[in-house]
Design a protein around this motif. Structure first.
Motif, short mmCIF file in Angstrom:
data_model
loop_
_atom_site.label_atom_id
_atom_site.label_comp_id
_atom_site.label_asym_id
_atom_site.label_seq_id
_atom_site.Cartn_x
_atom_site.Cartn_y
_atom_site.Cartn_z
N ILE A 251 4.45 -3.62 25.62
CA ILE A 251 2.83 -3.14 25.73
C ILE A 251 2.81 -2.10 24.67
O ILE A 251 3.51 -1.01 24.65
N ASP A 252 1.84 -2.13 23.88
CA ASP A 252 1.68 -1.43 22.56
C ASP A 252 0.52 -0.75 22.50
O ASP A 252 -0.57 -0.83 23.35
N GLY A 253 0.37 0.51 21.57
CA GLY A 253 -0.64 1.29 21.45
C GLY A 253 -0.79 1.77 20.06
O GLY A 253 0.13 1.30 19.25
N HIS A 254 -1.49 2.59 19.46
CA HIS A 254 -1.45 3.30 18.31
C HIS A 254 -2.57 2.59 17.31
O HIS A 254 -3.24 3.57 16.67
N SER A 255 -2.43 1.43 16.97
CA SER A 255 -3.36 0.86 15.79
C SER A 255 -4.41 0.30 16.57
O SER A 255 -5.54 -0.27 15.82
#
Length: 607
Positions: A251-255
């Motif tokens: 599960i990713d974030g930031h971009s």
């Protein structure tokens, strides 16, 4: 089920070319394309299933918390056990969380009943001490493995969630090592953010630790992103996945990417930003991921209690911030892509305000005004200024960091270096991208960036030589690399944020005046309360950007033909449809609505 239907609003490509223009605008924000499975409905029965609902990069969009709470109830009503998690960047963005230095975000997450979160780089925008203070009130676990202080982990690196059916789901927290430069360096003083190979080794070590606990599934709860600047240094979630073993899903974030997998089927899911979607991961009774997708939040039911908590916060902030103080005849650019890749009218306005501020504080300057340059990093422009009435809230969204004005003394050679470094991956977007005033320069992106050694405590490389930047003049005076100049900029830049590392060693004066207040004062005092179409309806064309698509010569004008639209004209003239906006901004005296142009119109074509 009705409130789940018709959530997807897909752009319809009509025969009318005017609509082709607006559909092509969607492409502008999607240059980093990844597969995204977006659905409008959920099934009727999830008995025995475990559902992970996830968010990322909320940035103060607090109404969305009621949506994810309502969605949790929908799944629970269908028999599922639900885990709610977040992948970082919830402390900062909108005044609804900025004014409490992030603590109101914790209030909202507690109201929802989040169980687990990791940290994002913007959690540190108010300093490490404030992070710890805010999290004292968190009723959810906060995990992050790659932040060290004196060689020791600052936060719990992982947690294992045991479901009522006995499944053991491990969560590993990681944050981008770009945090050292994406927030003011002083905000993270004394902290180490593991990067590259060290980041991967850290992750692998903790995955093994969770495997020893007989976990059924291991999820990476990461704030790493998949942007070009993260991939360049091997710090993206894609890099992580390919360097380690044992993660079932990231599960990713930031971009701010909308994706449900990588282009090579990497199991990475990210929702975008500001609750544009909610992520869903469906786990069966045996602990296998049987499905995962995104649900758009339009028209979803909101939990009444969580909405009431949000309304209380909004009422308190709106009383001070939602008051008109000026008017704009045009919208000023808020796109993260535009502000991080090319000159924008928002960049023009902000840096004009910085120069105006310098003019009013000449007694603090060690050089005459003809040697002062306004500068702000494109990543520091966080939203649009709308057409129509402008409030203090609008400006605080654009500049939410509580940054202060600084006068930084540099040599001409240092000015060349920071411009070279801050455009190292252009035309790919980069937060350091320089929006400027008082300087004219050329950036040749067809030449390769000559990457030297890494800057200290940074993920960015110093330029070993100047290859891509040529400074033409400053305030009309030929540039002199041996001369001293002053940058009217922010304390973020003065401390060496982003790629501006060398400036931390330069003499600077921090005046203590907040940049959002400087911009408001400029609008009210210098512009008499009106941002005019004449002044900011187009860019100044202070920078010339050469790309592989740049034609050898561009005609001065173009006569509109039947069936033309700005996108098609930009393709014909520049071999690049995304440059339609430059044509529009050069012709705002003729074009009222960019979707409406007429055969026979003569349009100016910027070089």
């Amino acid at each position: 089920m009705n409130h789940f239907r018709n959530i997807l609003h897909k752009t319809t490509y009509l025969l009318l070319c005017t609509f082709v223009l607006f559909s092509s605008l969607l492409k502008i924000e999607a240059l980093e394309n990844y597969p995204a499975d977006i659905r409008s409905e959920i099934s009727d029965d999830y008995t025995g299933k475990t559902i992970i609902l996830h968010s990322n990069d909320i940035h103060g969009a607090i109404d969305g918390y009621a949506v994810i709470a309502g969605l949790r109830e929908e799944f629970e009503d269908r028999g599922a056990e639900v885990i709610v998690v977040d992948a970082g960047d919830y402390f900062q963005g909108d005044p609804y969380v900025n004014q409490s230095l992030g603590s109101d975000a914790v209030t909202m997450m507690n109201a929802v009943g989040y169980q687990i979160s990791t940290l994002g780089n913007h959690e540190f925008d108010y300093g490490y001490t404030q992070v710890k203070e805010n999290l004292k009130d968190a009723k959810f676990a906060v995990i992050c493995a790659n932040i060290l202080e004196d060689g020791k982990e600052v936060f719990e690196p992982w947690t294992i969630y045991k479901t009522s059916s006995g499944l053991k789901i491990g969560f590993l927290g990681l944050v981008t090592p770009e945090t050292k430069t994406k927030s003011r360096p002083s905000n993270t003083a004394g902290l180490t953010f593991l990067a590259g190979k060290d980041l991967a080794e850290c992750a692998q070590k903790h995955i093994h630790s969770m495997q020893e606990q007989n976990t059924d599934l291991i999820i990476g709860l990461c704030h790493l992103g998949v942007s070009a600047e993260s991939i360049t240094e091997g710090n993206s979630s894609l890099d992580l996945y390919h360097q380690i073993q044992g993660l079932d899903m990231i599960i990713d974030g930031h971009s701010h990417t909308v994706m449900t997998e990588g282009n090579s089927h990497e199991p990475i899911q990210s929702t975008g930003t500001k609750f544009s979607n909610v992520g869903v991961i469906v786990i069966d009774e045996q602990g296998n991921i049987e499905d995962h997708y995104l649900i758009p939040t339009d028209n979803l039911r909101k939990d009444e209690y969580v909405m009431s908590v949000a309304q209380d916060i909004k009422a308190r902030i709106n009383a001070e911030y939602n008051v008109k103080f000026a008017y704009s005849e045009i919208e000023l650019e808020g796109s993260g892509l535009i502000n991080r890749t090319q000159e924008s009218n928002s960049g023009n306005l902000i840096t004009d305000a910085f120069l105006w501020y310098a003019q009013n504080h000449k007694e603090l300057l060690p050089v005459p005004m003809e040697d002062v340059v306004g500068l702000v990093n494109g990543g520091g422009i966080r939203g649009a200024i709308p057409r129509g009435d402008i409030t203090k809230k609008d400006i605080n969204i654009v500049q939410p960091f509580a940054n202060t004005m600084n006068f930084i003394t540099v040599t001409g050679k240092q000015l060349l270096e920071i411009l070279e470094a801050s455009t190292f991956c252009t035309p790919e977007k980069v937060g350091a991208f320089p929006q400027t005033a008082g300087i004219k320069f050329t950036l040749d992106t067809t030449k390769e960036y000559d990457a030297g050694e890494l800057y200290p405590d940074s993920t960015y490389h110093r330029p070993a030589s100047i290859q891509r930047i040529h400074i033409d003049s400053i305030h009309g005076i030929p540039f002199d690399p041996e001369k001293k100049y002053v940058l009217a900029s922010t304390n973020f830049i003065a401390e060496g944020g982003d790629t501006y590392t060398i400036l931390a060693q330069c003499d600077h004066i921090d005046t203590g005046d907040y940049t959002d207040e400087v911009i408001m004062n400029y609008i009210t005092e210098e512009l008499n309360g009106v941002i005019t179409k004449e002044k900011y309806g187009h860019i100044r064309e202070d920078m010339t950007i050469i790309t592989e698509d740049t034609p050898a010569s561009v005609p001065d004008t173009y006569i509109v033909k039947p069936g033309d639209c700005l996108w098609n004209i930009a393709v014909q003239v520049y071999n690049n449809g995304f440059l339609w906006k430059q044509i529009y901004q050069a012709n705002t005296d003729k074009i009222v609505n960019p979707s409406l142009i007429y055969p026979g119109q003569e349009l100016r074509l910027p070089a």
